[in-house]
Design a protein around this motif. Structure first.
Motif, PDB file in Angstrom:
ATOM      1  N   MET A   1      88.812  83.813   5.902  1.00 25.48           N
ATOM      2  CA  MET A   1      89.488  84.444   4.790  1.00 25.48           C
ATOM      3  C   MET A   1      89.004  85.873   4.657  1.00 25.48           C
ATOM      4  N   GLY A   2      89.919  86.797   4.437  1.00 25.76           N
ATOM      5  CA  GLY A   2      89.570  88.206   4.341  1.00 25.76           C
ATOM      6  C   GLY A   2      89.142  88.612   2.945  1.00 25.76           C
ATOM      7  N   TYR A   3      88.679  89.822   2.836  1.00 31.05           N
ATOM      8  CA  TYR A   3      88.301  90.401   1.562  1.00 31.05           C
ATOM      9  C   TYR A   3      89.489  91.197   1.036  1.00 31.05           C
ATOM     10  N   PRO A   4      89.559  91.457  -0.266  1.00 30.59           N
ATOM     11  CA  PRO A   4      90.634  92.307  -0.771  1.00 30.59           C
ATOM     12  C   PRO A   4      90.588  93.668  -0.079  1.00 30.59           C
ATOM     13  N   ASP A   5      91.748  94.242   0.139  1.00 37.06           N
ATOM     14  CA  ASP A   5      91.849  95.567   0.761  1.00 37.06           C
ATOM     15  C   ASP A   5      91.330  95.554   2.195  1.00 37.06           C
ATOM     16  N   GLN A   6      91.381  94.384   2.870  1.00 40.04           N
ATOM     17  CA  GLN A   6      90.860  94.298   4.216  1.00 40.04           C
ATOM     18  C   GLN A   6      91.786  93.498   5.106  1.00 40.04           C
ATOM     19  N   PRO A   7      92.427  94.165   6.055  1.00 43.41           N
ATOM     20  CA  PRO A   7      93.302  93.450   6.965  1.00 43.41           C
ATOM     21  C   PRO A   7      92.567  92.800   8.119  1.00 43.41           C
ATOM     22  N   CYS A   8      91.260  92.913   8.174  1.00 43.95           N
ATOM     23  CA  CYS A   8      90.523  92.532   9.375  1.00 43.95           C
ATOM     24  C   CYS A   8      89.665  91.296   9.205  1.00 43.95           C
ATOM     25  N   GLY A   9      90.011  90.415   8.295  1.00 49.63           N
ATOM     26  CA  GLY A   9      89.294  89.153   8.197  1.00 49.63           C
ATOM     27  C   GLY A   9      87.912  89.292   7.606  1.00 49.63           C
ATOM     28  N   ASP A  10      86.926  88.713   8.262  1.00 46.77           N
ATOM     29  CA  ASP A  10      85.585  88.631   7.713  1.00 46.77           C
ATOM     30  C   ASP A  10      84.760  89.907   7.860  1.00 46.77           C
ATOM     31  N   ARG A  11      85.287  90.884   8.532  1.00 43.87           N
ATOM     32  CA  ARG A  11      84.528  92.128   8.706  1.00 43.87           C
ATOM     33  C   ARG A  11      84.647  92.954   7.428  1.00 43.87           C
ATOM     34  N   PRO A  12      83.527  93.155   6.728  1.00 45.18           N
ATOM     35  CA  PRO A  12      83.608  93.951   5.498  1.00 45.18           C
ATOM     36  C   PRO A  12      83.897  95.415   5.799  1.00 45.18           C
ATOM     37  N   ARG A  13      84.670  96.032   4.935  1.00 43.56           N
ATOM     38  CA  ARG A  13      84.957  97.457   5.075  1.00 43.56           C
ATOM     39  C   ARG A  13      83.833  98.251   4.437  1.00 43.56           C
ATOM     40  N   PRO A  14      83.577  99.439   4.937  1.00 42.91           N
ATOM     41  CA  PRO A  14      82.564 100.288   4.300  1.00 42.91           C
ATOM     42  C   PRO A  14      82.971 100.615   2.863  1.00 42.91           C
ATOM     43  N   ALA A  15      81.985 100.828   2.037  1.00 45.72           N
ATOM     44  CA  ALA A  15      82.240 101.122   0.629  1.00 45.72           C
ATOM     45  C   ALA A  15      83.010 102.438   0.487  1.00 45.72           C
ATOM     46  N   PRO A  16      83.972 102.470  -0.431  1.00 39.85           N
ATOM     47  CA  PRO A  16      84.680 103.730  -0.699  1.00 39.85           C
ATOM     48  C   PRO A  16      83.679 104.830  -1.072  1.00 39.85           C
ATOM     49  N   GLY A  17      83.893 106.013  -0.517  1.00 38.80           N
ATOM     50  CA  GLY A  17      83.005 107.139  -0.786  1.00 38.80           C
ATOM     51  C   GLY A  17      81.779 107.199   0.096  1.00 38.80           C
ATOM     52  N   SER A  18      81.551 106.169   0.912  1.00 38.80           N
ATOM     53  CA  SER A  18      80.377 106.172   1.792  1.00 38.80           C
ATOM     54  C   SER A  18      80.659 107.038   3.024  1.00 38.80           C
ATOM     55  N   PRO A  19      79.612 107.545   3.663  1.00 39.45           N
ATOM     56  CA  PRO A  19      79.818 108.328   4.894  1.00 39.45           C
ATOM     57  C   PRO A  19      80.548 107.530   5.978  1.00 39.45           C
ATOM     58  N   LEU A  20      80.251 106.239   6.092  1.00 38.31           N
ATOM     59  CA  LEU A  20      80.912 105.424   7.116  1.00 38.31           C
ATOM     60  C   LEU A  20      82.401 105.273   6.809  1.00 38.31           C
ATOM     61  N   ARG A  21      82.758 105.109   5.553  1.00 41.72           N
ATOM     62  CA  ARG A  21      84.180 105.013   5.180  1.00 41.72           C
ATOM     63  C   ARG A  21      84.890 106.328   5.492  1.00 41.72           C
ATOM     64  N   ALA A  22      84.225 107.453   5.209  1.00 40.86           N
ATOM     65  CA  ALA A  22      84.809 108.761   5.523  1.00 40.86           C
ATOM     66  C   ALA A  22      85.007 108.907   7.033  1.00 40.86           C
ATOM     67  N   ASP A  23      84.032 108.449   7.821  1.00 40.26           N
ATOM     68  CA  ASP A  23      84.178 108.488   9.278  1.00 40.26           C
ATOM     69  C   ASP A  23      85.368 107.642   9.721  1.00 40.26           C
ATOM     70  N   ASP A  24      85.500 106.456   9.154  1.00 43.65           N
ATOM     71  CA  ASP A  24      86.624 105.586   9.499  1.00 43.65           C
ATOM     72  C   ASP A  24      87.954 106.245   9.173  1.00 43.65           C
ATOM     73  N   ASP A  25      88.045 106.868   8.009  1.00 43.37           N
ATOM     74  CA  ASP A  25      89.287 107.525   7.603  1.00 43.37           C
ATOM     75  C   ASP A  25      89.645 108.659   8.561  1.00 43.37           C
ATOM     76  N   ARG A  26      88.645 109.381   9.031  1.00 46.28           N
ATOM     77  CA  ARG A  26      88.884 110.497   9.950  1.00 46.28           C
ATOM     78  C   ARG A  26      89.212 110.020  11.363  1.00 46.28           C
ATOM     79  N   ALA A  27      88.682 108.888  11.756  1.00 45.83           N
ATOM     80  CA  ALA A  27      88.784 108.443  13.153  1.00 45.83           C
ATOM     81  C   ALA A  27      89.914 107.455  13.418  1.00 45.83           C
ATOM     82  N   HIS A  28      90.667 107.069  12.409  1.00 51.52           N
ATOM     83  CA  HIS A  28      91.720 106.069  12.603  1.00 51.52           C
ATOM     84  C   HIS A  28      92.605 106.436  13.793  1.00 51.52           C
TER      85      HIS A  28
END
Length: 164
Positions: A1-28
């Protein structure tokens, strides 16, 4: 079962505003968190297999455990290598290098199996170009030797020390 706002199942998404989330947004579509989660999942899977072999099956093969440990270590190190730089540009450059290696390895598999695949190597590499620093990175990579799992330690170390 996935998390809200997550299309990728059990893999948690980085927290909004975190450097890793910013990297993900830039690298999509080459999200850094996807690659590191994937690498860590591979590492854990190899260690789980080793446990099943040694503890559950109670079989001690002469060489197989070392291959499992090596694969676990390499995959865990790949995740650390991608996340290690303090700057976003360096992390994204490492993610792109990891993607390029994956693309090149996929091309080798396509050649060995005689299967064409849905996209060519050039099409897949071109998807990296619009990413931050992607075009300059692609020019530098055009003559670079791919990072492979078969690289010797000195060559892998040199490749990791090359400027991104």
């Amino acid at each position: 079962m996935g998390y809200p706002d997550q299309p990728c199942g059990d893999r948690p998404r980085p927290a909004p505003g975190s450097p890793l989330r910013a990297d993900d947004d830039r690298a999509h579509p080459y999200e850094l968190s996807h690659a590191t989660w994937h690498s860590l999942s591979h590492a854990v899977d190899h260690l789980s297999c080793l446990r099943a072999l040694l503890r559950d099956a109670q079989v001690v093969h002469m060489y197989a455990p070392y291959s499992l440990v090596r694969s676990a270590l390499e995959n865990a190190c790949a995740a650390v290598w991608m996340l290690q730089p303090p700057g976003s540009a360096d992390r994204l450059a490492r993610r792109l290098r990891f993607a390029a290696t994956d693309i090149r390895n996929g091309e080798q598999v396509k050649q060995l199996t005689g299967q064409p695949g849905p996209r060519s190597e050039q099409e897949r590499m071109t998807r990296c170009a619009p990413l931050p620093g992607g075009r300059a990175w692609m020019k530098r990579q055009s003559g670079a030797a791919p990072l492979t799992r078969r690289s010797s330690r000195p060559s892998a170390t040199r490749a990791a020390q090359q400027p991104a």
